[in-house]
Structure formats: structure tokens, C-alpha cells
Design a protein around this motif. Structure first.
Motif, mmCIF file in Angstrom:
data_model
loop_
_atom_site.group_PDB
_atom_site.id
_atom_site.type_symbol
_atom_site.label_atom_id
_atom_site.label_comp_id
_atom_site.label_asym_id
_atom_site.label_seq_id
_atom_site.Cartn_x
_atom_site.Cartn_y
_atom_site.Cartn_z
ATOM 1 N N PRO A 6 0.826 -1.210 0.000
ATOM 2 C CA PRO A 6 0.000 0.000 0.000
ATOM 3 C C PRO A 6 0.864 1.265 0.000
ATOM 4 N N SER A 7 0.499 2.212 -0.840
ATOM 5 C CA SER A 7 1.224 3.483 -0.898
ATOM 6 C C SER A 7 0.661 4.437 0.141
ATOM 7 N N ILE A 8 1.520 4.861 1.077
ATOM 8 C CA ILE A 8 1.051 5.773 2.131
ATOM 9 C C ILE A 8 0.782 7.182 1.602
ATOM 10 N N LEU A 31 5.236 -1.963 2.770
ATOM 11 C CA LEU A 31 4.640 -0.635 2.871
ATOM 12 C C LEU A 31 5.369 0.264 1.879
ATOM 13 N N HIS A 32 4.647 0.833 0.930
ATOM 14 C CA HIS A 32 5.258 1.623 -0.148
ATOM 15 C C HIS A 32 5.345 3.086 0.284
ATOM 16 N N ILE A 33 6.565 3.598 0.311
ATOM 17 C CA ILE A 33 6.811 4.958 0.806
ATOM 18 C C ILE A 33 7.330 5.802 -0.357
ATOM 19 N N VAL A 35 8.796 8.938 -2.136
ATOM 20 C CA VAL A 35 9.645 10.091 -1.832
ATOM 21 C C VAL A 35 9.772 10.943 -3.090
ATOM 22 N N MET A 36 9.285 12.169 -3.018
ATOM 23 C CA MET A 36 9.302 13.071 -4.181
ATOM 24 C C MET A 36 9.990 14.380 -3.785
ATOM 25 N N ASP A 37 10.759 14.931 -4.730
ATOM 26 C CA ASP A 37 11.627 16.069 -4.390
ATOM 27 C C ASP A 37 11.240 17.387 -5.052
ATOM 28 N N VAL A 64 10.793 1.596 -0.282
ATOM 29 C CA VAL A 64 10.963 3.046 -0.468
ATOM 30 C C VAL A 64 11.174 3.370 -1.950
ATOM 31 N N HIS A 65 10.269 4.154 -2.495
ATOM 32 C CA HIS A 65 10.279 4.518 -3.917
ATOM 33 C C HIS A 65 10.801 5.945 -4.052
ATOM 34 N N LEU A 66 12.054 6.064 -4.479
ATOM 35 C CA LEU A 66 12.670 7.388 -4.623
ATOM 36 C C LEU A 66 12.354 7.972 -5.995
ATOM 37 N N MET A 67 11.621 9.065 -5.996
ATOM 38 C CA MET A 67 11.380 9.819 -7.235
ATOM 39 C C MET A 67 12.102 11.153 -7.064
ATOM 40 N N ILE A 68 13.432 11.040 -7.094
ATOM 41 C CA ILE A 68 14.271 12.201 -6.791
ATOM 42 C C ILE A 68 15.453 12.268 -7.750
ATOM 43 N N THR A 137 2.918 2.596 -13.955
ATOM 44 C CA THR A 137 1.736 2.493 -14.813
ATOM 45 C C THR A 137 0.952 3.809 -14.810
ATOM 46 N N VAL A 138 1.599 4.861 -14.291
ATOM 47 C CA VAL A 138 1.172 6.259 -14.457
ATOM 48 C C VAL A 138 2.462 7.076 -14.523
ATOM 49 N N GLU A 139 2.355 8.348 -14.907
ATOM 50 C CA GLU A 139 3.524 9.222 -14.798
ATOM 51 C C GLU A 139 3.763 9.475 -13.318
ATOM 52 N N PRO A 140 4.990 9.256 -12.828
ATOM 53 C CA PRO A 140 5.214 9.439 -11.394
ATOM 54 C C PRO A 140 4.972 10.889 -10.954
ATOM 55 N N GLY A 141 4.503 11.036 -9.724
ATOM 56 C CA GLY A 141 4.311 12.379 -9.161
ATOM 57 C C GLY A 141 3.049 12.539 -8.340
ATOM 58 N N PHE A 142 2.019 11.784 -8.690
ATOM 59 C CA PHE A 142 0.730 11.975 -8.016
ATOM 60 C C PHE A 142 -0.016 10.653 -7.896
ATOM 61 N N GLY A 143 -0.749 10.510 -6.791
ATOM 62 C CA GLY A 143 -1.649 9.372 -6.646
ATOM 63 C C GLY A 143 -2.956 9.649 -7.370
ATOM 64 N N GLY A 144 -3.773 8.628 -7.492
ATOM 65 C CA GLY A 144 -5.124 8.809 -8.026
ATOM 66 C C GLY A 144 -5.225 8.972 -9.528
ATOM 67 N N GLN A 145 -4.177 8.613 -10.260
ATOM 68 C CA GLN A 145 -4.221 8.754 -11.723
ATOM 69 C C GLN A 145 -4.750 7.476 -12.377
ATOM 70 N N LYS A 146 -5.059 7.608 -13.670
ATOM 71 C CA LYS A 146 -5.627 6.488 -14.424
ATOM 72 C C LYS A 146 -4.520 5.529 -14.883
ATOM 73 N N VAL A 194 1.386 -2.123 -6.015
ATOM 74 C CA VAL A 194 1.282 -0.922 -5.181
ATOM 75 C C VAL A 194 -0.119 -0.350 -5.393
ATOM 76 N N ALA A 195 -0.746 0.053 -4.313
ATOM 77 C CA ALA A 195 -2.044 0.728 -4.450
ATOM 78 C C ALA A 195 -2.184 1.761 -3.342
ATOM 79 N N GLY A 196 -2.495 2.966 -3.733
ATOM 80 C CA GLY A 196 -2.714 4.046 -2.768
ATOM 81 C C GLY A 196 -4.179 4.326 -2.602
ATOM 82 N N SER A 197 -4.768 4.974 -3.609
ATOM 83 C CA SER A 197 -6.172 5.378 -3.482
ATOM 84 C C SER A 197 -7.118 4.183 -3.394
HETATM 85 O O1 LIG Z 1 4.560 6.457 -7.013
HETATM 86 C C1 LIG Z 1 3.435 6.880 -6.959
HETATM 87 C C2 LIG Z 1 3.061 8.113 -7.727
HETATM 88 O O2 LIG Z 1 4.140 8.584 -8.413
HETATM 89 C C3 LIG Z 1 2.391 6.209 -6.089
HETATM 90 O O3 LIG Z 1 2.984 5.088 -5.462
HETATM 91 C C4 LIG Z 1 1.146 5.803 -6.856
HETATM 92 O O4 LIG Z 1 0.634 6.800 -7.637
HETATM 93 C C5 LIG Z 1 0.079 5.221 -5.946
HETATM 94 O O5 LIG Z 1 -1.131 5.878 -6.035
HETATM 95 P P1 LIG Z 1 -2.447 5.284 -6.743
HETATM 96 O O6 LIG Z 1 -2.552 3.830 -6.358
HETATM 97 O O7 LIG Z 1 -3.535 6.124 -6.167
HETATM 98 O O8 LIG Z 1 -2.273 5.462 -8.224
#
Ligand SMILES: O=C(CO)[C@H](O)[C@H](O)COP(=O)(O)O
Ligand SMILES: [Co+2]
Length: 220
Positions: A6-8, A31-33, A35-37, A64-68, A137-146, A194-197
Motif C-alpha cells: 500500500p502506498s502511504i 509498505l510503499h513509501i 519520496v518526491m523532491d 521506499v520509492h525514490l522519485m528524486i 503504470t502512471v507518470e510518477p508524481g501523483f496518486g489517483g491517476q488512471k 502498489v495501491a494508494g487510493s
Molecule cells: O509512485 C506513486 C506516484 O508517483 C504512487 O505510489 C502511486 O501513484 C500510488 O497511487 P495510486 O494507487 O492512487 O495510483
């Protein structure tokens, strides 16, 4: 077996300790953590001090997922903070081999991630050294994308190459994973979801974990 991380990013950060405890109750594998800079990606999240504070609060495996930018510079800090696995991006400006070596020098697991626009070939030369590959499976940076279904062939290509090398590595997917997309990625060869939302945004986040796992396993 399908593993759930799960993505916190989508949890209630004011109650981070109890949100993580819920995931322990749910039986997650990691636990998926995130990290964005604000430089490698256009968003800011958290750094090693938060990971360090969280470490004594539970015994979950810290993914720990470093997006930095310049991840090599921060590996010592994130390892000392209690990371069990560190993922960095192949598109970052650090030397990839030196960064893998640095992570492994701490006796923890190393993973490489690829953004949607980067082909599988970018990570294939490192497969024999990696514990995991993360296919975004999305552009990194934000949760909740398609979810981007056009990433499925990339997952399959990496799984096929790993099999050919006799490497039973983890292939993780991140972005837009829910009960509808989980079977697709599992069938393509991903085994760490990984799943956040889809988890923290669910009416019952604890129940959402086995539901997601079962949805993926049904495809196998
Ligand atoms: O790395 C990430 C975004 O860059 C997150 O881990 C990811 O987006 C999780 O969110 P969701 O499951 O809501 O898409
Ligand atoms: Co992530």
C-alpha cells in the motif's frame, strides 16, 4: 503469490502511525513509501527523517520509492532510516551501477524503476543484480491517476527476460492499480502491486487489501 504494497501517499498523514498499523492488520507484504523532491517529479512528499520516525512504530517491510534527482546522494540516509528495499529511477541523473552498489553495500534490496516513456531495454542490463523492477503504470508524481494499459507489454517483456535469465525477481507495478486493473498486471507478469487510493480511499482499507490480492490471483 501476489504481494501487496500500500502506498502511504494516500493515507491520513496526521495519523501515519495508526494508518500503518491498519496495514499490518490487513496482512500486507510491504509498505510503499513515496519520496518526491519537487525536481525529478513536480510534487513534494517526505524524506528520510519521516522514514526514521516510522521505523520503530511497526515491523513492516519498508519499500521506499525514490522519485528524486541524484538518488545516489541520499541512499545512505534512507538506508540508515530503516529502508528494507530502495527503488530509484533509471531516468535519474545518478550513475545506475554505482547506485545499485551503494544500496547493496547496506545489505538491503535494490530495485530500478521505469517511467511510462522509458522502454524495458533500459533496465534489462541490470536484471541479474536487481531484487525488483518497478514498472510505473502512471507518470510518477501523483496518486489517483488512471492506469496506463499500454504498459502491459513492458511488464511481459521484463518478466520474459527475467525468466530467460533464470531470475525469479519481483516485478512491481505502481499507479492506478485497483480490483479492475490488478488481474491485467498479474496476467502480464507483475507480482507486487502498489495501491494508494484503491486501499486508503476504500470504505474499509483493511478489507481492501485481501480483495485486491484475490482479484490479482484470480488471473493466474
Ligand atoms: O509512485 C506513486 C506516484 O508517483 C504512487 O505510489 C502511486 O501513484 C500510488 O497511487 P495510486 O494507487 O492512487 O495510483
Ligand atoms: Co510509488
Amino acid at each position: 503469490m501476489i504481494k501487496i504494497s500500500p502506498s502511504i501517499l494516500s493515507c491520513d498523514f496526521a495519523n501515519l502511525e495508526s494508518e500503518c498499523a491498519k496495514m499490518k492488520t490487513a496482512g500486507v507484504d510491504m509498505l510503499h513509501i513515496d519520496v518526491m523532491d519537487g525536481h525529478f517529479v513536480p510534487n513534494l512528499t517526505l524524506g528520510a527523517p519521516i522514514v526514521k520516525c516510522l521505523r520503530p512504530k511497526n515491523d513492516l517491510f519498508f519499500d521506499v520509492h525514490l522519485m528524486i534527482s541524484d538518488p545516489l546522494r541520499y541512499i545512505d540516509d534512507f538506508a540508515a532510516a530503516g529502508s528494507d528495499l530502495i527503488t530509484f529511477h533509471v531516468e535519474s541523473d545518478s550513475d545506475v551501477q554505482a547506485t545499485i552498489d551503494k544500496i547493496k553495500s547496506h545489505g538491503i534490496k535494490a530495485a530500478l524503476s521505469v517511467k511510462p516513456g522509458t522502454p524495458a531495454e533500459a533496465v534489462l542490463p541490470y536484471l541479474d543484480q536487481l531484487d525488483m523492477v518497478l514498472v510505473m503504470t502512471v507518470e510518477p508524481g501523483f496518486g489517483g491517476q488512471k492506469f496506463m494499459a499500454d504498459m502491459l507489454p513492458k511488464i511481459s517483456a521484463i518478466r520474459e527476460r527475467a525468466n530467460a535469465l533464470g531470475r525469479d525477481i519481483d516485478i512491481q507495478v505502481d499507479g492506478g492499480i485497483d480490483s479492475a486493473t490488478a488481474p491485467l498486471v498479474a496476467a502480464a507478469g507483475a507480482n507486487v502491486l502498489v495501491a494508494g487510493s484503491a486501499i486508503f480511499g476504500a470504505p474499509d482499507p483493511i478489507a481492501a487489501v485481501p480483495q485486491l490480492r484475490q482479484a490479482a490471483q484470480a488471473a493466474l
